[in-house]
Design an enzyme around this catalytic site. Sequence first.
Site, PDB file in Angstrom:
ATOM      1  N   ARG A  19      -2.182  11.464 -16.648  1.00  0.00           N
ATOM      2  CA  ARG A  19      -1.389  10.857 -15.567  1.00  0.00           C
ATOM      3  C   ARG A  19      -0.163  10.127 -16.127  1.00  0.00           C
ATOM      4  O   ARG A  19       0.972  10.540 -15.950  1.00  0.00           O
ATOM      5  CB  ARG A  19      -2.280   9.907 -14.750  1.00  0.00           C
ATOM      6  CG  ARG A  19      -1.679   9.432 -13.442  1.00  0.00           C
ATOM      7  CD  ARG A  19      -0.717   8.279 -13.558  1.00  0.00           C
ATOM      8  NE  ARG A  19      -1.278   7.119 -14.238  1.00  0.00           N
ATOM      9  CZ  ARG A  19      -0.556   6.071 -14.621  1.00  0.00           C
ATOM     10  NH1 ARG A  19       0.744   6.038 -14.397  1.00  0.00           N
ATOM     11  NH2 ARG A  19      -1.114   5.060 -15.264  1.00  0.00           N
ATOM     12  N   ASP A  20      -0.380   9.045 -16.871  1.00  0.00           N
ATOM     13  CA  ASP A  20       0.758   8.236 -17.338  1.00  0.00           C
ATOM     14  C   ASP A  20       1.611   9.045 -18.312  1.00  0.00           C
ATOM     15  O   ASP A  20       2.841   8.925 -18.331  1.00  0.00           O
ATOM     16  CB  ASP A  20       0.225   6.965 -18.024  1.00  0.00           C
ATOM     17  CG  ASP A  20       1.228   5.825 -18.025  1.00  0.00           C
ATOM     18  OD1 ASP A  20       2.412   6.078 -17.778  1.00  0.00           O
ATOM     19  OD2 ASP A  20       0.832   4.680 -18.291  1.00  0.00           O
ATOM     20  N   HIS A 211      -3.226  -2.513 -21.184  1.00  0.00           N
ATOM     21  CA  HIS A 211      -2.498  -1.239 -21.080  1.00  0.00           C
ATOM     22  C   HIS A 211      -1.124  -1.470 -21.712  1.00  0.00           C
ATOM     23  O   HIS A 211      -0.209  -1.975 -21.062  1.00  0.00           O
ATOM     24  CB  HIS A 211      -2.409  -0.901 -19.585  1.00  0.00           C
ATOM     25  CG  HIS A 211      -1.669   0.344 -19.223  1.00  0.00           C
ATOM     26  ND1 HIS A 211      -2.283   1.460 -18.680  1.00  0.00           N
ATOM     27  CD2 HIS A 211      -0.347   0.663 -19.265  1.00  0.00           C
ATOM     28  CE1 HIS A 211      -1.382   2.393 -18.412  1.00  0.00           C
ATOM     29  NE2 HIS A 211      -0.193   1.925 -18.755  1.00  0.00           N
ATOM     30  N   CYS A 244       7.201   5.369 -17.628  1.00  0.00           N
ATOM     31  CA  CYS A 244       7.333   5.333 -16.174  1.00  0.00           C
ATOM     32  C   CYS A 244       8.796   5.563 -15.852  1.00  0.00           C
ATOM     33  O   CYS A 244       9.663   4.859 -16.372  1.00  0.00           O
ATOM     34  CB  CYS A 244       6.850   3.980 -15.645  1.00  0.00           C
ATOM     35  SG  CYS A 244       7.029   3.850 -13.868  1.00  0.00           S
ATOM     36  N   ASN A 253       2.543   5.186 -24.070  1.00  0.00           N
ATOM     37  CA  ASN A 253       1.424   4.258 -24.275  1.00  0.00           C
ATOM     38  C   ASN A 253       1.023   4.284 -25.736  1.00  0.00           C
ATOM     39  O   ASN A 253       1.358   5.210 -26.469  1.00  0.00           O
ATOM     40  CB  ASN A 253       0.215   4.718 -23.451  1.00  0.00           C
ATOM     41  CG  ASN A 253       0.471   4.672 -21.969  1.00  0.00           C
ATOM     42  OD1 ASN A 253       1.169   5.517 -21.428  1.00  0.00           O
ATOM     43  ND2 ASN A 253      -0.073   3.678 -21.315  1.00  0.00           N
TER      44      ASN A 253
HETATM   45  P1  HMG Z   1       8.295   5.449   0.605  1.00  0.00           P
HETATM   46  O1  HMG Z   1       9.453   6.408   0.487  1.00  0.00           O
HETATM   47  O2  HMG Z   1       8.597   4.029   0.941  1.00  0.00           O
HETATM   48  O3  HMG Z   1       7.145   5.976   1.573  1.00  0.00           O
HETATM   49  O4  HMG Z   1       7.489   5.499  -0.767  1.00  0.00           O
HETATM   50  P2  HMG Z   1       7.150   6.655   2.973  1.00  0.00           P
HETATM   51  O5  HMG Z   1       5.855   6.267   3.612  1.00  0.00           O
HETATM   52  O6  HMG Z   1       8.440   6.347   3.711  1.00  0.00           O
HETATM   53  O7  HMG Z   1       7.096   8.226   2.656  1.00  0.00           O
HETATM   54  C1  HMG Z   1       8.195   8.978   2.180  1.00  0.00           C
HETATM   55  C2  HMG Z   1       7.778  10.438   2.116  1.00  0.00           C
HETATM   56  O8  HMG Z   1       6.742  10.623   1.153  1.00  0.00           O
HETATM   57  C3  HMG Z   1       7.191  10.942   3.435  1.00  0.00           C
HETATM   58  O9  HMG Z   1       7.465  12.334   3.507  1.00  0.00           O
HETATM   59  C4  HMG Z   1       5.705  10.746   3.253  1.00  0.00           C
HETATM   60  O10 HMG Z   1       4.928  11.599   4.048  1.00  0.00           O
HETATM   61  C5  HMG Z   1       5.529  11.081   1.780  1.00  0.00           C
HETATM   62  P3  HMG Z   1       8.530  12.902   4.588  1.00  0.00           P
HETATM   63  O11 HMG Z   1       8.068  12.406   5.920  1.00  0.00           O
HETATM   64  O12 HMG Z   1       9.865  12.292   4.182  1.00  0.00           O
HETATM   65  O13 HMG Z   1       8.448  14.383   4.387  1.00  0.00           O
HETATM   66  N1  HMG Z   1       4.411  10.373   1.190  1.00  0.00           N
HETATM   67  C6  HMG Z   1       3.421  10.960   0.492  1.00  0.00           C
HETATM   68  N2  HMG Z   1       3.166  12.249   0.208  1.00  0.00           N
HETATM   69  C7  HMG Z   1       2.052  12.500  -0.517  1.00  0.00           C
HETATM   70  N3  HMG Z   1       1.206  11.539  -0.967  1.00  0.00           N
HETATM   71  C8  HMG Z   1       1.451  10.242  -0.701  1.00  0.00           C
HETATM   72  C9  HMG Z   1       2.598   9.919   0.069  1.00  0.00           C
HETATM   73  N4  HMG Z   1       3.098   8.753   0.495  1.00  0.00           N
HETATM   74  C10 HMG Z   1       4.208   9.040   1.187  1.00  0.00           C
HETATM   75  N5  HMG Z   1       0.627   9.307  -1.163  1.00  0.00           N
HETATM   76  C11 HMG Z   1       5.466   5.311  -2.046  1.00  0.00           C
HETATM   77  C12 HMG Z   1       6.387   4.661  -1.026  1.00  0.00           C
HETATM   78  C13 HMG Z   1       4.481   4.277  -2.510  1.00  0.00           C
HETATM   79  C14 HMG Z   1       4.742   6.483  -1.376  1.00  0.00           C
HETATM   80  C15 HMG Z   1       6.330   5.844  -3.216  1.00  0.00           C
HETATM   81  O14 HMG Z   1       7.142   4.792  -3.657  1.00  0.00           O
HETATM   82  C16 HMG Z   1       5.519   6.371  -4.365  1.00  0.00           C
HETATM   83  O15 HMG Z   1       4.811   7.363  -4.237  1.00  0.00           O
HETATM   84  N6  HMG Z   1       5.624   5.724  -5.520  1.00  0.00           N
HETATM   85  C17 HMG Z   1       4.888   6.111  -6.726  1.00  0.00           C
HETATM   86  C18 HMG Z   1       5.735   5.925  -7.939  1.00  0.00           C
HETATM   87  C19 HMG Z   1       4.906   6.259  -9.146  1.00  0.00           C
HETATM   88  O16 HMG Z   1       4.119   7.193  -9.145  1.00  0.00           O
HETATM   89  N7  HMG Z   1       5.117   5.476 -10.228  1.00  0.00           N
HETATM   90  C20 HMG Z   1       4.412   5.682 -11.474  1.00  0.00           C
HETATM   91  C21 HMG Z   1       2.984   5.181 -11.435  1.00  0.00           C
HETATM   92  S1  HMG Z   1       2.853   3.440 -11.758  1.00  0.00           S
HETATM   93  C22 HMG Z   1       2.925   3.327 -13.485  1.00  0.00           C
HETATM   94  O17 HMG Z   1       3.201   4.280 -14.162  1.00  0.00           O
HETATM   95  C23 HMG Z   1       2.543   2.019 -14.150  1.00  0.00           C
HETATM   96  C24 HMG Z   1       1.154   2.045 -14.763  1.00  0.00           C
HETATM   97  O18 HMG Z   1       1.018   3.058 -15.746  1.00  0.00           O
HETATM   98  C25 HMG Z   1       0.827   0.697 -15.420  1.00  0.00           C
HETATM   99  C26 HMG Z   1       1.940   0.225 -16.349  1.00  0.00           C
HETATM  100  O19 HMG Z   1       2.276   0.913 -17.311  1.00  0.00           O
HETATM  101  O20 HMG Z   1       2.426  -0.862 -16.077  1.00  0.00           O
HETATM  102  C27 HMG Z   1       0.077   2.282 -13.668  1.00  0.00           C
HETATM  103 MG    MG Z   2       1.672   2.866 -17.894  1.00  0.00          MG
END
Ligand code: HMG
Ligand code: MG
Length: 305
Positions: A19-20, A211, A244, A253
């Site tokens: 994933r990450d 992490h 990210c 990582n």
């Molecule tokens: P948004 O644009 O505010 O959400 O995003 P929305 O509700 O307005 O939806 C926009 C579109 O996405 C819509 O589609 C939804 O249906 C669709 P449209 O109507 O335009 O065709 N949608 C989805 N589709 C599939 N699955 C879903 C989903 N949700 C909405 N779950 C949202 C808000 C949270 C969804 C967005 O910002 C998002 O997905 N963000 C994820 C970003 C991400 O993956 N970041 C990396 C992971 S975190 C990380 O790496 C850190 C970590 O490793 C720890 C660390 O290192 O610190 C964990």
């Molecule tokens: Mg991470």
Amino acid sequence: MISEKKIPAHVKVVEVGPRDGLQNEKNIIPAHQKIELIHRLSATGLSVIEATSFVSPKWMPQMADALEVFAGIKHKAQISYPVLVPNLKGLERALSSGVEEIAIFGAASEAFSQKNINCSIAESLERFQPVCERALQENLKIRGYISCVLGCPYQGEVSVNSVADLAKRLIELGCYEISLGDTIGAGTPLQAQRMLQAVADQVPMTQLAIHFHDTRGQALANIYACLALGISIVDSSIAGLGGCPYARGASGNVATEDLVYMLHGMEIETGIDLTKLIEVGHFVQDVLGCQNRSRVGQAGILKSS
Ligand code: HMG
Ligand code: MG
């Protein structure tokens, strides 16, 4: 000052590479290769392998194949395969593919919360509440992530109190474990200890994980410093992949191979076969055509571990 009295006898390693690691690759890796990676990781003795994320494909196209990937995994009984879920839509997709554990992810920094999940910290907690209620009804385990625990790429310093407060809130929502993410690899050992201690004053150490991203080469030093405080759950990524897209400049990582080499060298049990792990590191390196960031993967093992 590091005291070694609390260093644990066993560490649970949480592998986040599929994933990450793969979320940060420019090229989209085909689902069958992601599945193959998870199968190979499953044969190393790891007990937790984060498989994918059910986030918006508009935000994270690298994870658009989450359903296909999760459906393709031959589950081993003793291994958990958690997936990231940002909202109810993600939870519905995850449930339809039969997941048993999810991870919700918030941030200790307002600016990063906006960039990563398009809402404030307070709004994220409101969003997580129905996700957690539903997940608990479905008997799913919930892990909680906090990003930017030692610094934010947009706002700079992050207070340890904001990390501790959020950790407490995530536990109240039903998370069984909180992973403290140094998303941009900014922290150094004493800072890591101060942050961990502040959180452990609010949440039992047994429910905390660390992490670390290795942007500035501090990850193993930070992990060692946290082991000395008694942490026993550490996230890492095969071959040191990861990052990210919403934290530009952040590198991978800590490499799982390097982490396990250090833990075994400290006579800490992990249940993981390091030789097999290194082979998986070489496999993923071939798939991605990338330079393996694991030092152990490059140099090999000196002593039997
Ligand atoms: P948004 O644009 O505010 O959400 O995003 P929305 O509700 O307005 O939806 C926009 C579109 O996405 C819509 O589609 C939804 O249906 C669709 P449209 O109507 O335009 O065709 N949608 C989805 N589709 C599939 N699955 C879903 C989903 N949700 C909405 N779950 C949202 C808000 C949270 C969804 C967005 O910002 C998002 O997905 N963000 C994820 C970003 C991400 O993956 N970041 C990396 C992971 S975190 C990380 O790496 C850190 C970590 O490793 C720890 C660390 O290192 O610190 C964990
Ligand atoms: Mg991470």
